[in-house]
Design a protein around this motif. Structure first.
Motif, PDB file in Angstrom:
ATOM      1  N   LYS A  92      23.656  30.462  28.355  1.00 23.03           N
ATOM      2  CA  LYS A  92      24.452  31.298  29.252  1.00 23.03           C
ATOM      3  C   LYS A  92      25.481  30.467  30.012  1.00 23.03           C
ATOM      4  CE  LYS A  92      21.401  35.020  30.676  1.00 23.03           C
ATOM      5  NZ  LYS A  92      20.768  35.612  31.871  1.00 23.03           N
ATOM      6  N   CYS A  93      25.085  29.256  30.413  1.00 25.92           N
ATOM      7  CA  CYS A  93      26.023  28.382  31.135  1.00 25.92           C
ATOM      8  C   CYS A  93      27.239  28.076  30.280  1.00 25.92           C
ATOM      9  CB  CYS A  93      25.338  27.084  31.526  1.00 25.92           C
ATOM     10  SG  CYS A  93      24.230  27.216  32.904  1.00 25.92           S
ATOM     11  N   TRP A  94      27.021  27.698  29.041  1.00 25.43           N
ATOM     12  CA  TRP A  94      28.143  27.340  28.184  1.00 25.43           C
ATOM     13  C   TRP A  94      28.982  28.555  27.836  1.00 25.43           C
ATOM     14  CZ3 TRP A  94      29.906  22.806  28.309  1.00 25.43           C
ATOM     15  CH2 TRP A  94      29.056  21.725  28.536  1.00 25.43           C
ATOM     16  N   VAL A  95      28.346  29.708  27.648  1.00 25.73           N
ATOM     17  CA  VAL A  95      29.110  30.931  27.395  1.00 25.73           C
ATOM     18  C   VAL A  95      29.958  31.273  28.613  1.00 25.73           C
ATOM     19  CG1 VAL A  95      28.883  33.426  27.062  1.00 25.73           C
ATOM     20  CG2 VAL A  95      27.558  31.867  25.648  1.00 25.73           C
ATOM     21  N   PHE A  96      29.380  31.112  29.814  1.00 25.22           N
ATOM     22  CA  PHE A  96      30.157  31.397  31.014  1.00 25.22           C
ATOM     23  C   PHE A  96      31.318  30.425  31.165  1.00 25.22           C
ATOM     24  CE2 PHE A  96      31.292  30.945  35.436  1.00 25.22           C
ATOM     25  CZ  PHE A  96      31.625  32.257  35.725  1.00 25.22           C
ATOM     26  N   VAL A  97      31.115  29.169  30.859  1.00 30.83           N
ATOM     27  CA  VAL A  97      32.208  28.182  30.937  1.00 30.83           C
ATOM     28  C   VAL A  97      33.336  28.583  29.984  1.00 30.83           C
ATOM     29  CG1 VAL A  97      32.814  25.787  30.399  1.00 30.83           C
ATOM     30  CG2 VAL A  97      30.805  26.287  31.783  1.00 30.83           C
ATOM     31  N   LEU A  98      32.989  29.027  28.775  1.00 27.17           N
ATOM     32  CA  LEU A  98      34.017  29.479  27.828  1.00 27.17           C
ATOM     33  C   LEU A  98      34.733  30.726  28.348  1.00 27.17           C
ATOM     34  CD1 LEU A  98      32.181  28.991  24.416  1.00 27.17           C
ATOM     35  CD2 LEU A  98      34.065  27.647  25.350  1.00 27.17           C
ATOM     36  N   ILE A  99      33.986  31.673  28.907  1.00 24.21           N
ATOM     37  CA  ILE A  99      34.601  32.872  29.482  1.00 24.21           C
ATOM     38  C   ILE A  99      35.534  32.484  30.622  1.00 24.21           C
ATOM     39  CG2 ILE A  99      34.111  34.951  30.842  1.00 24.21           C
ATOM     40  CD1 ILE A  99      31.577  35.297  29.158  1.00 24.21           C
ATOM     41  N   PHE A 100      35.089  31.576  31.482  1.00 22.22           N
ATOM     42  CA  PHE A 100      35.884  31.156  32.634  1.00 22.22           C
ATOM     43  C   PHE A 100      37.201  30.522  32.198  1.00 22.22           C
ATOM     44  CE2 PHE A 100      36.851  28.059  36.026  1.00 22.22           C
ATOM     45  CZ  PHE A 100      37.003  28.951  37.082  1.00 22.22           C
ATOM     46  N   PHE A 101      37.145  29.616  31.228  1.00 24.11           N
ATOM     47  CA  PHE A 101      38.382  28.992  30.760  1.00 24.11           C
ATOM     48  C   PHE A 101      39.265  29.988  30.024  1.00 24.11           C
ATOM     49  CE2 PHE A 101      36.096  24.851  31.248  1.00 24.11           C
ATOM     50  CZ  PHE A 101      36.936  24.373  32.231  1.00 24.11           C
ATOM     51  N   GLY A 102      38.665  30.953  29.327  1.00 22.54           N
ATOM     52  CA  GLY A 102      39.451  32.006  28.699  1.00 22.54           C
ATOM     53  C   GLY A 102      40.184  32.848  29.718  1.00 22.54           C
ATOM     54  N   VAL A 103      39.522  33.169  30.835  1.00 20.86           N
ATOM     55  CA  VAL A 103      40.174  33.954  31.889  1.00 20.86           C
ATOM     56  C   VAL A 103      41.288  33.139  32.546  1.00 20.86           C
ATOM     57  CG1 VAL A 103      39.792  35.039  34.139  1.00 20.86           C
ATOM     58  CG2 VAL A 103      38.206  35.457  32.284  1.00 20.86           C
ATOM     59  N   ILE A 104      41.078  31.845  32.698  1.00 24.61           N
ATOM     60  CA  ILE A 104      42.146  31.003  33.242  1.00 24.61           C
ATOM     61  C   ILE A 104      43.358  31.005  32.309  1.00 24.61           C
ATOM     62  CG2 ILE A 104      42.811  28.612  33.745  1.00 24.61           C
ATOM     63  CD1 ILE A 104      40.020  28.206  34.905  1.00 24.61           C
ATOM     64  N   LEU A 105      43.125  30.865  31.005  1.00 25.76           N
ATOM     65  CA  LEU A 105      44.239  30.889  30.057  1.00 25.76           C
ATOM     66  C   LEU A 105      44.938  32.246  30.058  1.00 25.76           C
ATOM     67  CD1 LEU A 105      42.718  28.924  27.047  1.00 25.76           C
ATOM     68  CD2 LEU A 105      44.490  28.177  28.625  1.00 25.76           C
ATOM     69  N   LEU A 106      44.171  33.341  30.146  1.00 24.35           N
ATOM     70  CA  LEU A 106      44.787  34.663  30.222  1.00 24.35           C
ATOM     71  C   LEU A 106      45.572  34.842  31.519  1.00 24.35           C
ATOM     72  CD1 LEU A 106      42.055  37.013  28.755  1.00 24.35           C
ATOM     73  CD2 LEU A 106      44.324  36.563  27.828  1.00 24.35           C
ATOM     74  N   THR A 107      45.085  34.251  32.600  1.00 29.76           N
ATOM     75  CA  THR A 107      45.813  34.324  33.866  1.00 29.76           C
ATOM     76  C   THR A 107      47.164  33.637  33.755  1.00 29.76           C
ATOM     77  OG1 THR A 107      43.746  34.373  35.108  1.00 29.76           O
ATOM     78  CG2 THR A 107      45.722  33.730  36.309  1.00 29.76           C
ATOM     79  N   VAL A 108      47.183  32.471  33.155  1.00 32.47           N
ATOM     80  CA  VAL A 108      48.449  31.755  32.974  1.00 32.47           C
ATOM     81  C   VAL A 108      49.380  32.567  32.080  1.00 32.47           C
ATOM     82  CG1 VAL A 108      49.494  29.682  31.966  1.00 32.47           C
ATOM     83  CG2 VAL A 108      47.454  29.483  33.394  1.00 32.47           C
ATOM     84  N   ARG A 109      48.838  33.087  30.988  1.00 37.24           N
ATOM     85  CA  ARG A 109      49.674  33.848  30.048  1.00 37.24           C
ATOM     86  C   ARG A 109      50.222  35.118  30.697  1.00 37.24           C
ATOM     87  NH1 ARG A 109      53.284  33.931  26.334  1.00 37.24           N
ATOM     88  NH2 ARG A 109      53.068  35.610  24.867  1.00 37.24           N
ATOM     89  N   PHE A 110      49.366  35.887  31.374  1.00 33.39           N
ATOM     90  CA  PHE A 110      49.818  37.133  31.995  1.00 33.39           C
ATOM     91  C   PHE A 110      50.776  36.864  33.147  1.00 33.39           C
ATOM     92  CE2 PHE A 110      45.930  39.798  30.598  1.00 33.39           C
ATOM     93  CZ  PHE A 110      46.491  39.952  29.349  1.00 33.39           C
ATOM     94  N   THR A 111      50.595  35.763  33.854  1.00 26.03           N
ATOM     95  CA  THR A 111      51.524  35.419  34.944  1.00 26.03           C
ATOM     96  C   THR A 111      52.900  35.091  34.366  1.00 26.03           C
ATOM     97  OG1 THR A 111      49.683  34.570  36.243  1.00 26.03           O
ATOM     98  CG2 THR A 111      51.894  33.936  36.933  1.00 26.03           C
ATOM     99  N   LEU A 112      52.925  34.357  33.275  1.00 26.45           N
ATOM    100  CA  LEU A 112      54.205  34.069  32.639  1.00 26.45           C
ATOM    101  C   LEU A 112      54.862  35.330  32.111  1.00 26.45           C
ATOM    102  CD1 LEU A 112      53.339  30.776  30.693  1.00 26.45           C
ATOM    103  CD2 LEU A 112      54.729  31.021  32.761  1.00 26.45           C
ATOM    104  N   LEU A 113      54.075  36.245  31.547  1.00 23.24           N
ATOM    105  CA  LEU A 113      54.632  37.505  31.067  1.00 23.24           C
ATOM    106  C   LEU A 113      55.130  38.374  32.218  1.00 23.24           C
ATOM    107  CD1 LEU A 113      52.113  38.507  28.259  1.00 23.24           C
ATOM    108  CD2 LEU A 113      54.517  37.910  27.987  1.00 23.24           C
ATOM    109  N   TRP A 114      54.403  38.347  33.345  1.00 22.98           N
ATOM    110  CA  TRP A 114      54.771  39.189  34.475  1.00 22.98           C
ATOM    111  C   TRP A 114      56.092  38.743  35.093  1.00 22.98           C
ATOM    112  CZ3 TRP A 114      52.560  38.999  40.024  1.00 22.98           C
ATOM    113  CH2 TRP A 114      52.878  40.175  40.710  1.00 22.98           C
ATOM    114  N   PHE A 115      56.309  37.421  35.180  1.00 24.22           N
ATOM    115  CA  PHE A 115      57.527  36.915  35.798  1.00 24.22           C
ATOM    116  C   PHE A 115      58.706  36.814  34.827  1.00 24.22           C
ATOM    117  CE2 PHE A 115      54.533  35.059  39.001  1.00 24.22           C
ATOM    118  CZ  PHE A 115      54.974  35.852  40.043  1.00 24.22           C
ATOM    119  N   SER A 116      58.479  37.084  33.565  1.00 28.76           N
ATOM    120  CA  SER A 116      59.609  36.992  32.621  1.00 28.76           C
ATOM    121  C   SER A 116      60.304  38.324  32.449  1.00 28.76           C
ATOM    122  CB  SER A 116      59.121  36.506  31.265  1.00 28.76           C
ATOM    123  OG  SER A 116      58.247  37.438  30.679  1.00 28.76           O
TER     124      SER A 116
END
Length: 116
Positions: A92-116
């Motif tokens: 569960k710890c490793w799955v959560f770490v993967l989910i967390f980094f995935g959400v961080i990457l989606l945050t960066v991507r959606f922020t770039l899309l939002w400001f473009s």
């Protein structure tokens, strides 16, 4: 890592209503941005609020500290169950770490899309 996450979840358990409000707000904003055209700019922040709220509640739910039962530790099968529970908590710890980094990457991507 399991103990560290459990300590953090125990320390942050008061933020559960905040994460619930974040999910509610994300659903409302995403719903409003889908229906009329005047809220189109708020689709990405609504999705991000929903993602971060779900990630926070997932963290608090998965890693809440549960004390071991004394009767489980007295039998061989009980000790086996405790070891298996620890093994699945490590997964569960490793799955959560993967989910967390995935959400961080989606945050960066959606922020770039939002400001473009």
């Amino acid at each position: 890592m399991v103990d560290l996450f459990s300590r953090w979840a125990n320390a942050l358990r008061g933020l559960a209503p905040f994460f619930g409000l974040l999910i509610f707000g994300g659903v409302v904003v995403t719903g409003l941005s889908v229906l009329p055209e005047r809220f189109d700019d708020w689709l990405y922040p609504g999705i991000l609020a929903l993602l971060w709220g779900l990630t926070g509640l997932c963290f608090l739910y998965w890693f809440r500290p549960l004390p071991p039962s004394a009767e489980l530790l007295t039998t061989r099968m009980g000790r086996f169950k405790v070891k298996m529970k620890r093994f699945f908590m490590a997964i569960k710890c490793w799955v959560f770490v993967l989910i967390f980094f995935g959400v961080i990457l989606l945050t960066v991507r959606f922020t770039l899309l939002w400001f473009s």
